[in-house]
Design a protein around this motif. Structure first.
Motif, mmCIF file in Angstrom:
data_model
loop_
_atom_site.group_PDB
_atom_site.id
_atom_site.type_symbol
_atom_site.label_atom_id
_atom_site.label_comp_id
_atom_site.label_asym_id
_atom_site.label_seq_id
_atom_site.Cartn_x
_atom_site.Cartn_y
_atom_site.Cartn_z
ATOM 1 N N ARG A 47 0.821 -1.214 0.000
ATOM 2 C CA ARG A 47 0.000 0.000 0.000
ATOM 3 C C ARG A 47 0.853 1.262 0.000
ATOM 4 N NH1 ARG A 47 -2.684 1.652 5.517
ATOM 5 N NH2 ARG A 47 -0.977 1.334 6.957
ATOM 6 N N ASN A 48 2.003 1.232 0.683
ATOM 7 C CA ASN A 48 2.862 2.419 0.675
ATOM 8 C C ASN A 48 3.784 2.457 -0.541
ATOM 9 O OD1 ASN A 48 1.803 3.683 3.013
ATOM 10 N ND2 ASN A 48 2.861 2.159 4.261
ATOM 11 N N ILE A 49 4.012 1.306 -1.164
ATOM 12 C CA ILE A 49 4.691 1.300 -2.467
ATOM 13 C C ILE A 49 3.817 2.052 -3.465
ATOM 14 C CG2 ILE A 49 5.261 -0.192 -4.435
ATOM 15 C CD1 ILE A 49 6.599 -2.076 -2.441
ATOM 16 N N ARG A 50 2.522 1.855 -3.368
ATOM 17 C CA ARG A 50 1.595 2.596 -4.224
ATOM 18 C C ARG A 50 1.831 4.102 -4.074
ATOM 19 N NH1 ARG A 50 -5.057 2.817 -3.887
ATOM 20 N NH2 ARG A 50 -5.244 4.569 -5.306
ATOM 21 N N ALA A 51 1.963 4.569 -2.840
ATOM 22 C CA ALA A 51 2.208 5.998 -2.599
ATOM 23 C C ALA A 51 3.508 6.447 -3.248
ATOM 24 C CB ALA A 51 2.234 6.296 -1.100
ATOM 25 N N LEU A 52 4.560 5.656 -3.081
ATOM 26 C CA LEU A 52 5.853 6.019 -3.665
ATOM 27 C C LEU A 52 5.769 6.122 -5.186
ATOM 28 C CD1 LEU A 52 8.032 3.702 -1.405
ATOM 29 C CD2 LEU A 52 8.014 6.209 -1.354
ATOM 30 N N LEU A 53 5.105 5.154 -5.796
ATOM 31 C CA LEU A 53 4.964 5.172 -7.257
ATOM 32 C C LEU A 53 4.098 6.341 -7.719
ATOM 33 C CD1 LEU A 53 4.514 1.339 -7.856
ATOM 34 C CD2 LEU A 53 6.554 2.727 -8.364
ATOM 35 N N GLU A 54 3.004 6.588 -7.021
ATOM 36 C CA GLU A 54 2.115 7.687 -7.425
ATOM 37 C C GLU A 54 2.739 9.054 -7.165
ATOM 38 O OE1 GLU A 54 -1.832 7.084 -5.861
ATOM 39 O OE2 GLU A 54 -2.140 5.305 -7.102
ATOM 40 N N SER A 68 4.260 -14.367 -0.341
ATOM 41 C CA SER A 68 2.882 -14.109 -0.779
ATOM 42 C C SER A 68 2.605 -12.608 -0.847
ATOM 43 C CB SER A 68 1.879 -14.781 0.163
ATOM 44 O OG SER A 68 2.006 -16.186 0.088
ATOM 45 N N ALA A 69 3.136 -11.850 0.117
ATOM 46 C CA ALA A 69 2.974 -10.392 0.090
ATOM 47 C C ALA A 69 3.646 -9.814 -1.142
ATOM 48 C CB ALA A 69 3.553 -9.767 1.360
ATOM 49 N N LEU A 70 4.855 -10.275 -1.448
ATOM 50 C CA LEU A 70 5.594 -9.756 -2.596
ATOM 51 C C LEU A 70 4.930 -10.135 -3.919
ATOM 52 C CD1 LEU A 70 9.236 -10.276 -1.329
ATOM 53 C CD2 LEU A 70 7.934 -8.139 -1.425
ATOM 54 N N GLU A 71 4.261 -11.263 -3.959
ATOM 55 C CA GLU A 71 3.508 -11.640 -5.160
ATOM 56 C C GLU A 71 2.345 -10.671 -5.394
ATOM 57 O OE1 GLU A 71 2.517 -15.749 -4.461
ATOM 58 O OE2 GLU A 71 4.539 -16.430 -4.963
ATOM 59 N N ILE A 72 1.716 -10.223 -4.299
ATOM 60 C CA ILE A 72 0.649 -9.219 -4.421
ATOM 61 C C ILE A 72 1.228 -7.915 -4.956
ATOM 62 C CG2 ILE A 72 -1.069 -7.831 -3.180
ATOM 63 C CD1 ILE A 72 -1.282 -10.212 -1.170
ATOM 64 N N VAL A 73 2.370 -7.498 -4.401
ATOM 65 C CA VAL A 73 3.026 -6.260 -4.857
ATOM 66 C C VAL A 73 3.344 -6.354 -6.345
ATOM 67 C CG1 VAL A 73 5.092 -4.811 -4.649
ATOM 68 C CG2 VAL A 73 4.014 -5.729 -2.589
ATOM 69 N N LYS A 74 3.925 -7.470 -6.753
ATOM 70 C CA LYS A 74 4.315 -7.623 -8.155
ATOM 71 C C LYS A 74 3.099 -7.563 -9.082
ATOM 72 C CE LYS A 74 7.034 -10.313 -11.325
ATOM 73 N NZ LYS A 74 7.770 -11.514 -11.599
ATOM 74 N N SER A 75 2.010 -8.224 -8.701
ATOM 75 C CA SER A 75 0.838 -8.240 -9.574
ATOM 76 C C SER A 75 0.114 -6.894 -9.594
ATOM 77 C CB SER A 75 -0.119 -9.359 -9.165
ATOM 78 O OG SER A 75 -0.736 -9.076 -7.928
ATOM 79 N N ARG A 76 0.080 -6.178 -8.479
ATOM 80 C CA ARG A 76 -0.654 -4.912 -8.423
ATOM 81 C C ARG A 76 0.152 -3.737 -8.972
ATOM 82 N NH1 ARG A 76 -5.395 -5.019 -5.746
ATOM 83 N NH2 ARG A 76 -5.430 -2.765 -5.567
ATOM 84 N N LEU A 84 12.208 -6.573 -5.769
ATOM 85 C CA LEU A 84 11.435 -7.186 -4.698
ATOM 86 C C LEU A 84 12.295 -8.249 -4.030
ATOM 87 C CD1 LEU A 84 8.039 -7.619 -6.560
ATOM 88 C CD2 LEU A 84 8.598 -5.899 -4.824
ATOM 89 N N LEU A 85 12.559 -8.067 -2.746
ATOM 90 C CA LEU A 85 13.421 -9.000 -2.033
ATOM 91 C C LEU A 85 12.669 -9.621 -0.871
ATOM 92 C CD1 LEU A 85 15.420 -6.360 -2.851
ATOM 93 C CD2 LEU A 85 17.018 -8.138 -2.222
ATOM 94 N N CYS A 86 12.780 -10.940 -0.765
ATOM 95 C CA CYS A 86 12.130 -11.673 0.309
ATOM 96 C C CYS A 86 13.192 -12.142 1.292
ATOM 97 C CB CYS A 86 11.363 -12.872 -0.255
ATOM 98 S SG CYS A 86 10.352 -13.709 0.970
ATOM 99 N N GLY A 87 12.975 -11.858 2.568
ATOM 100 C CA GLY A 87 13.916 -12.293 3.588
ATOM 101 C C GLY A 87 13.603 -11.668 4.921
ATOM 102 N N SER A 88 14.294 -12.138 5.930
ATOM 103 C CA SER A 88 14.076 -11.607 7.274
ATOM 104 C C SER A 88 14.888 -10.334 7.477
ATOM 105 C CB SER A 88 14.434 -12.655 8.328
ATOM 106 O OG SER A 88 15.801 -12.999 8.224
#
Length: 196
Positions: A47-54, A68-76, A84-88
Motif C-alpha cells: 500500500r505504501n509502495i503505491r504511494a511512492l509510485l504515485e 505471498s505479500a511480494l507476489e501481491i506487490v508484483k501483480s498490483r 522485490l526482495l524476500c527475507g528476514s
C-alpha cells in the motif's frame, strides 16, 4: 496464523490499497528527485509502495519476509522482480552496499522485531549520508490484534534513544492514537522522520 498464510489467504482477496496518510505527508515534505533510490522495508502487500509510485519515484524497492505479500506487490504494481526482495530483517539488507538508498520507509514493522537496534543499525548502514528514514513504532497504548507475536511497544524516550544509537537524527516526530469505542481497539503509534 503466520504472515505468509495471512497474505495468501486474507490479504490477497482484500488487500490494503490506501497508503497511510502520515507516510504521504512525510514523503511529500522531503526534497527527493524522481530518480531517488527508495526502499519500503516490510512492505506487506504494497500500500505504501503505491504511494511512492504515485508520487513519481521510479526506483522503488520492496522488502518483506512473506513471498505471498511480494507476489501481491508484483501483480498490483508491476515492480521488476529484482526490486522485490524476500527475507528476514535485517539480513535482507545485506546485499545492498553502504550508503545505497536516498530514503527508507519502515512502516508498521519495528514492533515485530526482537532486536530493533540491530535493524536500525542496518538501515543506517544502507542510507546515504543526509538521506532520510520514515519510520513508525507502536506505542505502549496500542491495543490491536496482530497476525504474529508483537515483541515491543515503545514510548518516545525509548524511540529517541534507539534512533540516536543508530547514528540518526530525528527531524520530526509525532503520535497518532485512534480509539474505536465499539470494540475497545486502540491503534496508537509514533511516526518520525530522521536523517543520517
Amino acid at each position: 496464523m503466520n504472515w505468509d498464510t495471512h497474505y495468501r489467504d486474507v490479504r490477497a482477496k482484500k488487500p490494503f490499497v490506501w497508503p497511510d496518510i502520515n507516510v504521504i505527508r512525510q514523503i511529500s515534505r522531503l526534497n527527493l528527485k524522481p530518480d531517488a533510490l527508495v526502499l519500503d522495508l516490510g512492505c506487506g502487500e504494497g500500500r505504501n509502495i503505491r504511494a511512492l509510485l504515485e508520487l513519481g519515484f521510479r526506483q522503488v524497492y520492496g522488502v518483506d519476509q512473506s513471498i505471498s505479500a511480494l507476489e501481491i506487490v508484483k501483480s498490483r504494481y508491476q515492480l521488476p522482480q529484482q526490486q522485490l526482495l524476500c527475507g528476514s530483517v535485517p539480513d535482507v539488507l545485506t546485499p545492498f552496499s553502504a550508503q545505497h538508498f536516498d530514503m527508507i520507509l519502515c512502516w508498521g514493522l519495528m514492533h515485530y522485531l526482537k532486536q530493533p537496534e540491530v535493524t536500525l543499525q542496518a538501515i543506517s548502514h544502507v542510507l546515504k549520508s543526509g538521506a532520510n528514514l520514515i519510520i513508525s513504532f507502536s506505542a505502549k497504548e496500542d491495543r490491536r490484534k496482530t497476525v504474529d507475536t508483537v515483541k515491543s511497544y515503545y514510548d518516545e524516550n525509548e524511540i529517541r534513544q534507539l534512533i540516536e544509537h543508530a547514528g540518526l537524527t530525528i527531524q520530526s516526530i509525532g503520535k497518532v492514537t485512534d480509539e474505536n469505542f465499539t470494540d475497545d481497539r486502540i491503534e496508537s503509534y509514533y511516526w518520525l522522520t530522521a536523517y543520517k
